[in-house]
Design a protein around this motif. Structure first.
Motif, PDB file in Angstrom:
ATOM      1  N   UNK A 260     112.024 105.617  84.740  1.00  0.00           N
ATOM      2  CA  UNK A 260     113.081 105.203  83.812  1.00  0.00           C
ATOM      3  C   UNK A 260     113.432 103.717  84.008  1.00  0.00           C
ATOM      4  N   UNK A 261     114.026 103.140  82.954  1.00  0.00           N
ATOM      5  CA  UNK A 261     114.587 101.796  83.133  1.00  0.00           C
ATOM      6  C   UNK A 261     116.104 101.916  83.206  1.00  0.00           C
ATOM      7  N   UNK A 290     114.786 102.584  89.619  1.00  0.00           N
ATOM      8  CA  UNK A 290     114.322 102.395  88.235  1.00  0.00           C
ATOM      9  C   UNK A 290     113.317 101.248  88.232  1.00  0.00           C
ATOM     10  N   UNK A 291     112.322 101.356  87.353  1.00  0.00           N
ATOM     11  CA  UNK A 291     111.191 100.445  87.509  1.00  0.00           C
ATOM     12  C   UNK A 291     111.501  98.974  87.210  1.00  0.00           C
ATOM     13  N   UNK A 292     112.682  98.719  86.592  1.00  0.00           N
ATOM     14  CA  UNK A 292     112.987  97.311  86.311  1.00  0.00           C
ATOM     15  C   UNK A 292     113.952  96.678  87.328  1.00  0.00           C
ATOM     16  N   UNK A 293     114.403  97.472  88.298  1.00  0.00           N
ATOM     17  CA  UNK A 293     115.418  96.948  89.226  1.00  0.00           C
ATOM     18  C   UNK A 293     114.868  95.823  90.118  1.00  0.00           C
ATOM     19  N   UNK A 294     113.563  95.889  90.430  1.00  0.00           N
ATOM     20  CA  UNK A 294     112.994  94.824  91.269  1.00  0.00           C
ATOM     21  C   UNK A 294     112.317  93.751  90.422  1.00  0.00           C
ATOM     22  N   UNK A 295     112.539  93.826  89.105  1.00  0.00           N
ATOM     23  CA  UNK A 295     111.859  92.884  88.224  1.00  0.00           C
ATOM     24  C   UNK A 295     112.854  92.082  87.379  1.00  0.00           C
ATOM     25  N   UNK A 296     113.819  92.780  86.784  1.00  0.00           N
ATOM     26  CA  UNK A 296     114.730  92.126  85.838  1.00  0.00           C
ATOM     27  C   UNK A 296     116.048  91.748  86.516  1.00  0.00           C
TER      28      UNK A 296
END
Ligand code: NAP
Length: 543
Positions: A260-261, A290-296
């Motif tokens: 999830x994002x 969530x897959x965007x926590x280390x990206x966004x």
């Protein structure tokens, strides 16, 4: 080539010289002996174990689940070995490595107290001349480095470090004999993964503890626990599933990103999920988000706030809590130290936190440490100040390839490799766990198992074709290094200064980004290297 370095008849000759008897060197030697290669391991320490031989500091233990850290390839070992904790301590890990070495009968091919000083390639014979600091000499057609990525310890550049008359240790060089800290006045400099383990372990044992912190890290609970016989039996039955899971996740850990994002999960559900992560064992709190926590940026800020509030809940003094909360980087953009009782240590009367940004350390004196505001006396100073990571161990050996070129010079502005395993201009050299390889950016044992198996394929390929020399193509090397650089773009990791990005304030020239690790994930790394091998080792030239 200088006379002193050329091959001579007094050298002990082997087909392969492997440097290092840690997790990686043990497995490489095993595979080579299986393949009938005459290999020898040279090890600087007095015994095998590498990282787990040296790091005997209080609190040293796994941060990845014990049963994901063992070798996966030997059913007998998996059937026999029992882990006693979900995250085993250093003594148990060292026992494990010794047990494996006995099982594989590799010890007799290892030479200890054998610190390699130089490795020089002899173009006439296509062999490496390897000399040790105490004057021993070896030659090997192939040279393999298994020298560790965190094995070149660095001390802080503070005046007076040599003047201190009490006991002082870098955590990496912790003595083999027990160090009595009971009731002592102890200083710890450094709050990375190591310092955090030490502080949590010793706070209630020492008389006084003063922690000198430069930049705080985002730390999270390890949530360790014992494994009894029944649970170990259940784990054993799951080994196939466990190793399959390690193949799927980017870091070869049990924990991979949630599909999830951040935005699509309602706040209440999101917070409940984060509470579960915080209470769960191991790296889930970092890698299972969530897959965007280390990206966004936005999700990362929200999660960082959640963790900051946890720190505020756990540390009673609000001023101390604020000092322990990182302000210069988001959660997970540096390696997350896993802790046990770390934040609670600061609630103790005998523990004090010194922020060296407010009151810088001026010097170490004969009796203690002087900061800009006062001098404190200590019985023991513990340097948890980290490592000249990944390339540091290479820089400490004189590697001389074609035309006398040195690896140290070639990598001065940052490493340049092909696949993280080869370097153009340095024939017949295989760098296991070298810079830009997948093994240094993942759970180490699964990472090195793959690279060692790949290297075994390469060695067998050369033998089958009668090749005496392998060298990386310069262009292939440039493309690989460019790909590594590209992968840093847009990654949160590249926004923080740490050993991941090649920074170390205690090493000259390491004050800028160095492209050290493969960031595209272990599955992709395996895919790439397998494709290269399937394509007759594309990008490597053989003679
Ligand atoms: P580190 O993460 O590099 O931390 C070094 C610490 O020393 C940092 O807090 C640094 O501050 C501080 N420091 C360095 N020089 C200083 C100076 N001159 N004055 C004040 N402070 C100074 O090293 P580490 O803690 O040894 O950890 C390295 C890696 O080892 C970890 O990231 C991890 O991968 C591995 N490790 C693994 C385990 C495990 O798996 N169980 C356990 C421990 C370590 P700055 O942050 O300001 O530079």
């Amino acid at each position: 080539m200088s006379e002193a370095h050329s091959l001579d008849s007094s050298m002990e000759r082997h087909e392969m010289v492997i440097i290092g008897a840690g997790v990686c060197g043990i497995y490489m030697l095993h595979r080579m002996l299986e393949a009938g290669v005459d290999a020898v391991v040279l090890e600087a320490g007095s015994d095998l174990g590498g990282t787990w031989y040296w790091n005997r500091y209080p609190g040293a233990r796994f941060d990845s689940e014990s049963y994901t850290y063992g070798y996966s390839i030997d059913p007998e070992i998996l059937a026999e070995w029992n882990w006693s904790e979900h995250f085993a301590g250093q003594p148990e890990t060292l026992r494990y490595l010794n047990y494996v070495a006995e099982k594989w009968n590799v010890r007799e091919r290892m030479q200890f107290d054998c610190k390699v000083a130089s490795c020089v390639f002899d173009e006439d014979t296509n062999a490496w001349a390897v000399r040790t600091e105490d004057g021993r000499a070896f030659s090997g057609s192939l040279l393999v480095t298994a020298i560790g990525m965190l094995s070149a310890a660095t001390y802080p550049r503070i005046p007076g470090v040599e003047d201190f008359r009490g006991e002082a240790f870098h955590t990496y060089y912790w003595p083999q004999e027990p160090v009595d800290l009971d009731g002592k006045k102890v200083a710890v400099i450094g709050t990375g993964a190591t310092g955090v383990q030490v502080i949590g372990e010793i706070a209630d044992k020492v008389g006084e503890l003063v922690v000198y912190q430069r930049r705080p890290n985002w730390c999270a609970p390890l949530n360790n626990g014992p494994i009894d016989k029944a649970e170990m039996d259940r784990i054993r039955l799951r080994y196939d599933d466990i190793f399959q899971q390690l193949e799927k996740t980017p870091g070869s850990f049990l924990h991979g990103p949630d599909r999830r994002v951040f935005d699509e999960v309602p706040e209440e559900e999101r917070l409940a999920f984060w509470e579960d992560l915080y209470a769960s064992p191991g790296f889930g709190v970092w890698l299972g988000n969530f897959r965007d926590v280390l990206v966004e940026k936005e999700p990362n800020e929200a999660y960082s706030q959640f963790i900051a509030d946890k720190i505020r809940e756990r540390v009673k003094d609000p001023e101390v809590a604020e000092k322990l909360i990182p302000k210069d980087h988001g959660f997970g953009s540096r390696r997350v130290p896993m802790e046990t009782n770390y934040y609670e240590a600061y609630n103790r009367e005998n523990v004090q936190l010194v922020d060296v940004n407010e009151t810088p350390i001026e010097c170490v004196t004969e009796t203690g440490i002087r900061t800009s505001d006062q001098e404190r006396d200590f019985d023991v100073i513990i340097y948890a100040t980290g490592f000249d990571a990944i390339t540091g161990a290479f820089d400490r050996i004189e590697f001389q390839g074609l035309d006398g070129a040195t690896l140290r010079d070639k990598w001065f502005d940052g490493p340049v490799t092909y696949l993280g395993t080869q370097v153009s201009g340095f024939p017949n050299l295989i760098t296991l766990a070298g810079p830009q390889s997948g093994s240094v950016s993942s759970n180490f044992p699964p990472g090195i198992e793959f690279v060692v198996d790949w290297a075994t394929r390469l060695v067998t390929y050369m033998r089958d074709h009668g090749y005496k020399r392998v060298i990386a193509d310069k262009e292939a090397e440039a493309l690989w290094t460019q790909e590594i650089k590209e992968s840093y773009k847009g990654s949160l990791l590249s926004t923080a200064k740490s050993w991941f990005t090649g920074y170390n304030s205690n090493v000259d020239g390491h004050d800028k980004m160095r492209y050290m690790i493969y960031l595209l994930g272990a599955p992709k790394y395996r895919e790439r290297l397998n494709a290269v091998a399937d394509d007759d080792f594309e990008g490597l030239h053989f003679d």
